[in-house]
Structures are given as C-alpha cells and as structure tokens.
Design a protein around this motif. Structure first.
Motif, PDB file in Angstrom:
ATOM      1  N   ALA A  79     -75.318 -42.442  62.865  1.00  0.00           N
ATOM      2  CA  ALA A  79     -74.622 -43.687  62.513  1.00  0.00           C
ATOM      3  C   ALA A  79     -75.458 -44.894  62.918  1.00  0.00           C
ATOM      4  O   ALA A  79     -75.542 -45.878  62.177  1.00  0.00           O
ATOM      5  N   LEU A  80     -76.077 -44.830  64.087  1.00  0.00           N
ATOM      6  CA  LEU A  80     -76.928 -45.943  64.531  1.00  0.00           C
ATOM      7  C   LEU A  80     -78.119 -46.133  63.591  1.00  0.00           C
ATOM      8  O   LEU A  80     -78.478 -47.256  63.240  1.00  0.00           O
ATOM      9  N   HIS A  81     -78.733 -45.037  63.180  1.00  0.00           N
ATOM     10  CA  HIS A  81     -79.876 -45.112  62.266  1.00  0.00           C
ATOM     11  C   HIS A  81     -79.451 -45.695  60.919  1.00  0.00           C
ATOM     12  O   HIS A  81     -80.163 -46.514  60.339  1.00  0.00           O
ATOM     13  N   ARG A  82     -78.286 -45.235  60.420  1.00  0.00           N
ATOM     14  CA  ARG A  82     -77.803 -45.768  59.139  1.00  0.00           C
ATOM     15  C   ARG A  82     -77.500 -47.255  59.248  1.00  0.00           C
ATOM     16  O   ARG A  82     -77.811 -48.035  58.341  1.00  0.00           O
ATOM     17  N   ASP A  83     -76.912 -47.675  60.361  1.00  0.00           N
ATOM     18  CA  ASP A  83     -76.596 -49.085  60.566  1.00  0.00           C
ATOM     19  C   ASP A  83     -77.873 -49.924  60.578  1.00  0.00           C
ATOM     20  O   ASP A  83     -77.947 -50.972  59.935  1.00  0.00           O
ATOM     21  N   ARG A  84     -78.888 -49.459  61.293  1.00  0.00           N
ATOM     22  CA  ARG A  84     -80.171 -50.183  61.350  1.00  0.00           C
ATOM     23  C   ARG A  84     -80.796 -50.277  59.953  1.00  0.00           C
ATOM     24  O   ARG A  84     -81.288 -51.313  59.548  1.00  0.00           O
ATOM     25  N   ASP A 134     -79.250 -50.079  57.030  1.00  0.00           N
ATOM     26  CA  ASP A 134     -78.455 -50.958  56.180  1.00  0.00           C
ATOM     27  C   ASP A 134     -78.718 -52.424  56.498  1.00  0.00           C
ATOM     28  O   ASP A 134     -78.856 -53.257  55.604  1.00  0.00           O
ATOM     29  N   ARG A 135     -78.791 -52.746  57.793  1.00  0.00           N
ATOM     30  CA  ARG A 135     -79.056 -54.134  58.190  1.00  0.00           C
ATOM     31  C   ARG A 135     -80.438 -54.574  57.692  1.00  0.00           C
ATOM     32  O   ARG A 135     -80.607 -55.690  57.218  1.00  0.00           O
ATOM     33  N   ARG A 136     -81.405 -53.677  57.799  1.00  0.00           N
ATOM     34  CA  ARG A 136     -82.759 -53.992  57.337  1.00  0.00           C
ATOM     35  C   ARG A 136     -82.758 -54.235  55.826  1.00  0.00           C
ATOM     36  O   ARG A 136     -83.367 -55.184  55.337  1.00  0.00           O
ATOM     37  N   LEU A 137     -82.052 -53.382  55.074  1.00  0.00           N
ATOM     38  CA  LEU A 137     -82.007 -53.513  53.618  1.00  0.00           C
ATOM     39  C   LEU A 137     -81.294 -54.794  53.185  1.00  0.00           C
ATOM     40  O   LEU A 137     -81.617 -55.374  52.153  1.00  0.00           O
ATOM     41  N   LEU A 138     -80.315 -55.231  53.982  1.00  0.00           N
ATOM     42  CA  LEU A 138     -79.577 -56.449  53.654  1.00  0.00           C
ATOM     43  C   LEU A 138     -80.276 -57.714  54.163  1.00  0.00           C
ATOM     44  O   LEU A 138     -79.798 -58.823  53.928  1.00  0.00           O
ATOM     45  N   GLY A 139     -81.391 -57.518  54.863  1.00  0.00           N
ATOM     46  CA  GLY A 139     -82.118 -58.664  55.380  1.00  0.00           C
ATOM     47  C   GLY A 139     -81.493 -59.272  56.615  1.00  0.00           C
ATOM     48  O   GLY A 139     -81.775 -60.423  56.960  1.00  0.00           O
ATOM     49  N   LEU A 140     -80.640 -58.534  57.270  1.00  0.00           N
ATOM     50  CA  LEU A 140     -79.993 -59.015  58.492  1.00  0.00           C
ATOM     51  C   LEU A 140     -80.867 -58.681  59.704  1.00  0.00           C
ATOM     52  O   LEU A 140     -81.684 -57.763  59.655  1.00  0.00           O
ATOM     53  N   PRO A 141     -80.685 -59.424  60.795  1.00  0.00           N
ATOM     54  CA  PRO A 141     -81.478 -59.107  61.988  1.00  0.00           C
ATOM     55  C   PRO A 141     -81.133 -57.713  62.533  1.00  0.00           C
ATOM     56  O   PRO A 141     -79.984 -57.286  62.502  1.00  0.00           O
ATOM     57  N   VAL A 142     -82.170 -57.061  62.995  1.00  0.00           N
ATOM     58  CA  VAL A 142     -82.009 -55.705  63.539  1.00  0.00           C
ATOM     59  C   VAL A 142     -82.467 -55.744  64.983  1.00  0.00           C
ATOM     60  O   VAL A 142     -83.569 -56.186  65.281  1.00  0.00           O
ATOM     61  N   ALA A 143     -81.616 -55.258  65.889  1.00  0.00           N
ATOM     62  CA  ALA A 143     -81.985 -55.222  67.302  1.00  0.00           C
ATOM     63  C   ALA A 143     -83.111 -54.207  67.499  1.00  0.00           C
ATOM     64  O   ALA A 143     -83.131 -53.165  66.835  1.00  0.00           O
ATOM     65  N   PRO A 144     -84.039 -54.505  68.374  1.00  0.00           N
ATOM     66  CA  PRO A 144     -85.112 -53.538  68.620  1.00  0.00           C
ATOM     67  C   PRO A 144     -84.569 -52.236  69.209  1.00  0.00           C
ATOM     68  O   PRO A 144     -83.558 -52.246  69.916  1.00  0.00           O
ATOM     69  N   GLU A 145     -85.226 -51.134  68.891  1.00  0.00           N
ATOM     70  CA  GLU A 145     -84.794 -49.839  69.431  1.00  0.00           C
ATOM     71  C   GLU A 145     -85.055 -49.807  70.924  1.00  0.00           C
ATOM     72  O   GLU A 145     -86.014 -50.370  71.405  1.00  0.00           O
ATOM     73  N   ARG A 146     -84.191 -49.097  71.609  1.00  0.00           N
ATOM     74  CA  ARG A 146     -84.336 -49.005  73.066  1.00  0.00           C
ATOM     75  C   ARG A 146     -85.244 -47.901  73.450  1.00  0.00           C
ATOM     76  O   ARG A 146     -85.414 -46.919  72.905  1.00  0.00           O
TER      77      ARG A 146
END
Length: 62
Positions: free
Chosen positions: A43-48, A50-62
C-alpha cells in the motif's frame, strides 16, 4: 505403507500433542503477520507511485 495424517501424533503423549498444536498456531500467526506487513508495504509503494504520477510531493523513503 501409507499413514493417515495425524496417526503418528495420536500416539504421542498429550503434552507433546499440545506442544505441536501451539507451535502450529504460532507458525500460522507469524505467517498472517508477514502477510499483513507485506500488504502494508504494498500500500505504501502504491501510494508513493500514485503521488509521483499525479505530480504530488512524495516523502523520501526511510
């Protein structure tokens, strides 16, 4: 000679059978926990993604 499942266990002392059942339950719980963790990671990977595809900011991976 073909043995039916549980035939050997039926000949074991009761405390050994109980120990086997407890161990089997622990293994099932561990497997369920791993599956839940994998679903969460997915779910976290899909969220990242999706956010990337929508051009939204993506938090850096921990």
């Amino acid at each position: 000679m073909v043995s039916r499942p549980g035939a050997l266990a039926a000949r074991l002392p009761l405390e050994d059978r109980e120990a086997i059942l407890l161990h089997q339950r622990a293994l099932q719980t561990d497997a369920a926990d791993r599956r839940a963790e994998q679903r969460e990671i997915g779910a976290l990977h899909r969220d990242r993604r999706d956010r990337r595809l929508l051009g939204l900011p993506v938090a850096p991976e921990r």
